[in-house]
Design a protein around this motif. Structure first.
Motif, mmCIF file in Angstrom:
data_model
loop_
_atom_site.group_PDB
_atom_site.id
_atom_site.type_symbol
_atom_site.label_atom_id
_atom_site.label_comp_id
_atom_site.label_asym_id
_atom_site.label_seq_id
_atom_site.Cartn_x
_atom_site.Cartn_y
_atom_site.Cartn_z
ATOM 1 N N SER A 118 0.838 -1.207 0.000
ATOM 2 C CA SER A 118 0.000 0.000 0.000
ATOM 3 C C SER A 118 0.873 1.257 0.000
ATOM 4 C CB SER A 118 -0.970 -0.004 1.183
ATOM 5 O OG SER A 118 -0.254 -0.120 2.391
ATOM 6 N N ALA A 119 2.044 1.188 0.662
ATOM 7 C CA ALA A 119 2.943 2.354 0.648
ATOM 8 C C ALA A 119 3.397 2.636 -0.789
ATOM 9 C CB ALA A 119 4.150 2.105 1.544
ATOM 10 N N TRP A 122 0.573 4.212 -2.691
ATOM 11 C CA TRP A 122 0.398 5.636 -2.351
ATOM 12 C C TRP A 122 1.457 6.501 -3.020
ATOM 13 C CZ3 TRP A 122 -3.670 8.085 -0.855
ATOM 14 C CH2 TRP A 122 -4.627 7.466 -0.035
ATOM 15 N N THR A 125 0.886 6.871 -6.678
ATOM 16 C CA THR A 125 -0.284 7.708 -6.956
ATOM 17 C C THR A 125 0.007 9.176 -6.656
ATOM 18 O OG1 THR A 125 -1.667 5.835 -6.350
ATOM 19 C CG2 THR A 125 -2.749 7.983 -6.486
ATOM 20 N N LEU A 126 0.570 9.448 -5.478
ATOM 21 C CA LEU A 126 0.789 10.848 -5.089
ATOM 22 C C LEU A 126 1.831 11.531 -5.984
ATOM 23 C CD1 LEU A 126 0.720 10.464 -1.193
ATOM 24 C CD2 LEU A 126 -1.038 11.484 -2.650
ATOM 25 N N LEU B 27 -6.905 8.320 -6.536
ATOM 26 C CA LEU B 27 -6.579 8.369 -5.106
ATOM 27 C C LEU B 27 -7.314 7.272 -4.337
ATOM 28 C CD1 LEU B 27 -6.534 12.217 -4.419
ATOM 29 C CD2 LEU B 27 -4.615 10.659 -4.182
ATOM 30 N N PRO B 30 -5.165 3.404 -3.871
ATOM 31 C CA PRO B 30 -4.398 3.012 -2.676
ATOM 32 C C PRO B 30 -5.254 2.999 -1.415
ATOM 33 C CG PRO B 30 -3.722 5.192 -3.454
ATOM 34 C CD PRO B 30 -4.622 4.625 -4.495
ATOM 35 N N PHE B 31 -6.249 3.912 -1.381
ATOM 36 C CA PHE B 31 -7.160 3.957 -0.237
ATOM 37 C C PHE B 31 -7.906 2.620 -0.117
ATOM 38 C CE2 PHE B 31 -11.217 5.104 1.767
ATOM 39 C CZ PHE B 31 -10.773 5.820 2.870
ATOM 40 N N CYS B 34 -5.771 -0.177 1.172
ATOM 41 C CA CYS B 34 -5.600 -0.089 2.629
ATOM 42 C C CYS B 34 -6.851 -0.592 3.350
ATOM 43 C CB CYS B 34 -5.320 1.353 3.045
ATOM 44 S SG CYS B 34 -3.700 1.899 2.532
ATOM 45 N N TRP B 40 -2.753 0.273 7.242
ATOM 46 C CA TRP B 40 -2.362 1.583 6.709
ATOM 47 C C TRP B 40 -0.858 1.751 6.872
ATOM 48 C CZ3 TRP B 40 -5.756 4.919 4.303
ATOM 49 C CH2 TRP B 40 -7.090 4.521 4.322
ATOM 50 N N VAL B 46 5.442 6.607 3.638
ATOM 51 C CA VAL B 46 4.977 7.155 2.352
ATOM 52 C C VAL B 46 5.755 8.427 2.010
ATOM 53 C CG1 VAL B 46 2.973 8.099 1.111
ATOM 54 C CG2 VAL B 46 2.682 6.146 2.639
#
Lengths: 242, 220
Positions: A118-119, A122, A125-126, B27, B30-31, B34, B40, B46
């Motif tokens: 998940s990291a 993220w 994506t970011l 967005l 990834p949400f 999790c 998370w 991150v």
């Protein structure tokens, strides 16, 4: 334990890809209708579609290879999603590597730790967000700026835009020469570029002689494919000499 | 004239809706991962990962927006910045379409032609990746074969060779300065190959600067 190739990831991927397909179709239909209203013929537009489709095949296969590269660590669905949308391998791979390194993980094997996965998701994506915020915010302002230049002097407006295109072409031409100091093998991209340019010029000459319109319609994608195919024996030849 | 305005304004309106929806959807991915895993990642993790790429990629994003929005046109920008692969696919594809229809890139005709080309390119890319993933088992050995490797390694020279012939032959006076500058730069500093995106506006500034001088002197 997280399964990057599980059905959940496929469902997420299909949702996002369906959205992008819908957006593409929306803009295609709108532009098509507007083009017809502006007096362009359907035949011309169909030609644009076929030429663009042919042009896209080779780069799209290269993008597919990016999916394969990333699949070793991230499974198939997520790289598939990423590279169907904004992604280019040149961005996605460093982003995944940076996030994996921060988590003390490596991309050498399939990542199944949900925290690490998940990291990575993220970070990937970011990292691409700014473009998607900046275009809605400043896209119109940039265009208005270009409009003002055109309104003041139409010819200069056209030259200005050609200058922008030339900036991109010149930067990539320079890039093609970046390896030449590495010896004869470093010249391969230069020779491939020359082949592509020569094929394109031949298409141009043939068009002048025969007036066969299809030659110009498909000249660019065909020159590109020809050069790609010829790069195979050329590379073999040069590596055998060097 | 009024109608033209309204087409472009409505393209901005719909474009913003599509793009911001796409942003929200991206967005959510990834949400969703999790939420699905019930895990998370620590925010520091991150941020640390982001620190490795954001300074470069966010800067490139700003440069790309300024450089490519005028090239892609209104509709093309909203689509191109969602579907990606701008310099290696979408912009050359739009240039190819403009070239074959012989319309002015800065006109509304140019805008709609670019949009048609970019939309087609996005759809074909999606289709090829879908087919590729579905047929991965038989395709993988072919795609990863050593024999084909040079072809895919040389996509950019194959693309820009043909594109350069068309554009340079038509605008050679504009081309000389930026091309010579880039050749010297990349040959002297080969490590710049990774930053080609950042050098696009540099080439553009040189081309536009030279164009301005030539134009003022009445030589264009």
């Amino acid at each position: 334990m997280f399964n990057p190739n599980g059905s959940f990831m496929y469902v997420v991927t299909i949702v996002v890809i369906s959205f992008v397909v819908a957006q593409s179709l929306f803009f295609l239909v709108r532009a098509w209708k507007r083009a017809r209203a502006l007096g362009m013929e359907s035949k011309t537009l169909r030609k644009v579609v076929t030429s663009s489709a042919l042009f896209t095949i080779a780069p799209a296969v290269a993008i597919l290879m990016g999916v394969i590269t990333l699949s070793h660590s991230l499974g198939y669905p997520f790289p598939w999603l990423r590279l169907s949308v904004i992604g280019a391998l040149t961005y996605e791979l460093p982003a995944a590597q940076s996030a994996a390194a921060a988590a003390g993980a490596s991309l050498d094997s399939l990542i199944t730790d949900p925290k690490v996965y998940s990291a990575i998701a993220w970070v990937m994506t970011l990292g691409i967000i700014p473009g998607m915020i900046l275009v809605p915010l400043f896209g119109k302002k940039i265009e208005n700026g270009l409009d003002r230049i055109k309104q003041r002097d139409k010819k200069w407006g056209e030259i200005f835009l050609t200058g922008l295109f030339m900036g991109m072409i010149s930067a990539f031409l320079g890039y093609i020469f970046s390896d030449i100091r590495a010896g004869l093998t470093g010249w391969i991209p230069v020779f491939v570029m020359i082949i592509s340019a020569v094929v394109m010029a031949v298409f141009g000459l043939l068009y002048k002689k025969t007036n066969a319109r299809w030659l110009t319609d498909y000249a660019l994608p065909l020159s590109m494919l020809c050069a790609m195919v010829l790069s195979i024996p050329l590379t073999q030849l040069i590596t055998s000499i060097a | 004239m009024k109608k033209e305005r309204s087409y472009r304004d409505s393209t901005h309106f719909y474009g913003r809706i599509w793009m911001l929806s796409a942003l929200f959807l991206f967005l959510c991915v990834p949400f969703a991962i999790c939420v699905y895993c019930g895990v998370w990642p620590p925010i520091t993790l991150v941020l640390k990962g982001l620190l490795g790429v954001a300074p470069i990629f966010w800067t490139v994003a700003v440069i790309e927006v300024i450089t490519y929005v005028p090239m892609l046109g209104t509709g093309g920008s909203y689509l191109g910045f969602v579907t990606g692969n701008l310099s290696n696919l979408k912009v050359p594809c739009a240039l190819n379409a403009l070239q074959l229809t012989e319309v002015d890139a800065s006109s509304e005709e140019g805008d709609v032609i670019s949009t048609v080309a970019i939309a087609t390119s996005a759809l074909v890319t999606t289709l090829i990746i879908v087919l590729g993933v579905l047929l991965l088992v038989p395709l993988r050995p072919i795609l990863e074969s050593k024999a084909l490797a040079p072809a895919f390694k040389n996509i950019l020279p194959s693309l820009f060779g043909a594109l350069a012939v068309v554009y340079i032959s038509k605008n050679w006076k504009l081309a000389i300065a930026p091309v010579v500058f880039m050749l010297i730069l990349f040959i002297s500093v080969p490590s710049l190959a990774g930053s080609v995106g950042i050098l696009v506006p540099v080439g553009a500034l040189i081309a536009i600067g030279v164009a301005r001088i030539l134009y003022k002197k009445g030589k264009l």
